[in-house]
Design an enzyme around this catalytic site. Structure first.
Site, mmCIF file in Angstrom:
data_model
loop_
_atom_site.group_PDB
_atom_site.id
_atom_site.type_symbol
_atom_site.label_atom_id
_atom_site.label_comp_id
_atom_site.label_asym_id
_atom_site.label_seq_id
_atom_site.Cartn_x
_atom_site.Cartn_y
_atom_site.Cartn_z
ATOM 1 N N ASP A 208 50.185 43.669 43.611
ATOM 2 C CA ASP A 208 48.873 44.216 43.283
ATOM 3 C C ASP A 208 48.704 44.303 41.760
ATOM 4 O OD1 ASP A 208 46.477 45.610 44.440
ATOM 5 O OD2 ASP A 208 47.204 47.241 43.173
ATOM 6 N N GLU A 273 48.534 39.031 42.403
ATOM 7 C CA GLU A 273 47.082 39.175 42.395
ATOM 8 C C GLU A 273 46.702 39.309 40.922
ATOM 9 O OE1 GLU A 273 43.503 42.234 43.483
ATOM 10 O OE2 GLU A 273 45.313 42.805 42.432
HETATM 11 C C1 BGC Z 1 43.594 45.853 45.424
HETATM 12 C C2 BGC Z 1 42.511 46.841 45.601
HETATM 13 C C3 BGC Z 1 42.940 48.125 44.933
HETATM 14 C C4 BGC Z 1 43.331 47.897 43.475
HETATM 15 C C5 BGC Z 1 44.077 49.053 42.885
HETATM 16 C C6 BGC Z 1 43.565 45.675 43.945
HETATM 17 O O1 BGC Z 1 43.284 44.649 43.330
HETATM 18 O O2 BGC Z 1 43.410 44.651 46.104
HETATM 19 O O3 BGC Z 1 42.160 47.036 46.933
HETATM 20 O O4 BGC Z 1 41.901 49.046 44.965
HETATM 21 O O5 BGC Z 1 44.155 46.786 43.344
HETATM 22 O O6 BGC Z 1 45.343 49.153 43.431
#
Ligand code: BGC
Length: 550
Positions: A208, A273
């Site tokens: 994340d 991500e």
């Molecule tokens: C996740 C989100 C989350 C954020 C903070 C992201 O990019 O996919 O759902 O709210 O990170 O953790």
């Protein structure tokens, strides 16, 4: 899946098909209105039949749930709402038995404010845990230390609740304090966390906010690129700054190089991500920067703009060198079907783009419900996403997070509770799994055949990627003996192939027509052709592409 059939020398995940499970909304097995681990296990056969190789499961750790689990209070536990570690082990075993792999979602940029580390940090300024977080003195005027803003609205700084007068940094909610990755002790904690999950049999990590983690050591202001006006959506406020000091620091890839040494003995995958919107930055992470792959997030938020979609796909295909994770939808954006025009039209377009993504190297993910052609959920109860609830009802992410419609009983068979954790309008039988699985011509069956392409015809993603014809809104590529024709235009596309060919797949019924060797690809469709010549000379090419659309 039998991966021994894959071309030698490829990392096992390349060419795989992933499936994102937003656990809260997948299937509730115990009647509390919330999806859970046992619910996933119960549906593994369905996912296996669909052709899924890898499941990415969103956070299931103990959490106050302020950001639906992305506020983690214990990185090596299971929130009772989702089950137990035994349930997790059973899921891993059941997945392994079916040849499926599991990726867990790891949240290293921030913890929950309820994590014992943060609780120690605020209870005692001299605690070693204080330096696990980013506490800074107030600015001269008593305000926040710099101009950084939170993704979810307001400043990225909140005053220490214990009254020290210092602020702590949080790029998301104030209940999600950012960890201090300049402190080696944080790395040591995560070394143990990663090892814990690898030992439990996970095959990879979806990381994340992988582009966060490290911050400017001097905590300088970010340059502002446009004016922030009252009432702006937090996303737009965030985009009003050039995030050179709070995101994408060069030190971040060093962290992942260390992570790699931790996960390598387990052959586990690091999938980031990264909200990069910038191809050079993307390749810093995957091109030797420690990560195996990164999500191409741009494609999961774009509207139906075929020329842009095609050029983004090709840009990332070229630059990612196989290190791309493709998806048209995820839990953070309106669903592709709705972004692309809703209903049958949106579903047809989503299927066309997804088919093309399966012809690209890397790992291609479905988001739960893509295979049913789901549009955005319509909320009937209260909003749950803090992007909405903390910003006066601003557009949030709940629309992507509705419960999976399994059948047409109450709450679409998602739960036996009277309501789901997120209340949404019931969906018709035609959009449910029961209404589609085994039904000829359904979206689910189309996706099953689509995913099967990667297993049946691994040339589709592994043979050299040759562009035969590229127009603004259409593309013809060769993959060894296969030809992939994506016509994202609103007019049909015609050409005359040479020799014998076989239509392996069309992204919607009737997408390809014509007579004799004269093919007509209907608008907004992707088709896959194979050439099977008796002498084994696979690729004869297409004799003629009729340029332009008619
Ligand atoms: C996740 C989100 C989350 C954020 C903070 C992201 O990019 O996919 O759902 O709210 O990170 O953790």
């Amino acid at each position: 899946m039998d991966r021994s059939a894959l071309p030698a020398g490829r990392a096992w995940w390349r060419g795989a098909t992933g499936y994102e499970i937003y656990i809260r909304s997948f299937l509730d097995s115990d009647g509390d209105g919330m999806g859970d681990l046992a619910g996933i296990t119960a549906k593994l056969d369905v996912l296996d039949r669909l052709g899924v190789d890898v499941l990415w499961i969103t956070p299931f750790y103990p959490s106050p749930g302020k950001d639906q689990g992305y506020d983690v209070a214990d990185y090596i536990g299971i929130d009772p709402a989702f089950g137990t570690l035994d349930d997790f082990d059973q899921l891993v075993q059941a997945a392994t038995d079916r040849g499926m792999r599991i990726f867990v979602d790891i949240v290293p940029n921030h913890s929950s404010d309820q994590h014992p580390w943060f609780q120690h940090a605020i209870a005692d300024e001299d605690s070693p845990y204080r330096d696990y977080y980013l506490f800074r003195p107030a600015a001269a005027n008593g305000g926040p230390p710099n101009n950084w803003v939170s993704h979810f609205g307001g400043p990225a700084w909140t005053l220490d609740p214990a009254g020290s007068g210092e602020y702590y940094c949080h790029l998301f909610l104030s209940e999600q304090p950012d960890l201090n990755w300049a402190n080696p002790a944080v790395m040591e904690e995560f070394r143990e966390i990663l090892t814990f999950w690898c030992e439990r049999g996970v095959d990879g990590f979806r990381i994340d906010v992988a582009h966060g983690l490290t911050k400017d050591p001097e905590f300088r202001n970010n340059p502002q690129v446009r004016e922030v006006t009252p009432g702006m959506h937090p996303k737009d406020v965030f985009a009003s700054f050039d995030h050179v000091h709070d995101l994408h620091r060069p030190e971040t890839t060093k962290i992942f190089e260390t992570w790699r040494t931790v996960v390598e003995p387990y052959d586990a995958v690091l999938l980031g991500e990264m909200d990069v919107r910038n191809i050079e930055r993307f390749t810093e992470y995957v091109g030797g920067g420690g990560l195996d792959a990164g999500f191409v997030l741009k494609l999961a938020s774009s509207r139906w703009e075929p020329a842009t979609i095609l050029s983004d796909l090709l840009t990332y295909e070229r630059a990612a060198l196989g290190g791309a994770a493709w998806a048209v939808s995820n839990h953070d954006q309106p669903r592709a079907v709705s972004r692309y025009g809703d209903g049958q039209v949106g579903a047809r377009r989503a299927a066309a783009v997804t088919t093309l993504m399966l012809a690209l190297d890397g790992i291609t993910f479905l988001y739960q419900g893509d295979e049913l052609g789901l549009p955005d959920a319509v909320l009937t109860g209260v909003a749950m996403d803090p992007v909405s609830t903390r910003n006066g009802g601003a557009a949030g992410r709940d629309c992507a997070r509705g419960p999976v419609p399994w059948d047409s009983t109450a709450v679409n068979g998602f739960t036996t509770a009277p309501v789901a954790w997120l209340e949404t309008a019931p969906l018709p039988e035609s959009l449910t799994a029961q209404g589609q699985i085994g039904e000829a011509g359904s979206t689910w069956e189309r996706y099953r055949a689509m995913l099967d392409l990667r297993r049946r015809l691994p040339d589709l993603w592994s043979e050299p990627f040759e562009i035969f014809d590229r127009q603004a809104t259409s593309l013809v590529i060769f993959r060894g003996p296969l030809t992939v024709i994506a016509n994202l235009d609103d007019k049909a596309f015609e050409f005359v192939p040479e020799g014998e060919f076989h239509i392996e797949f069309e992204s919607h019924a009737g997408a390809v027509g014509g007579d004799g060797g004269h093919l007509r690809i209907e608008p907004e469709a992707t088709i896959v052709l194979s050439r099977r010549e008796p002498d084994g000379h696979a690729l004869a090419g297409l004799a003629e592409v009729a340029h332009g659309h008619r």
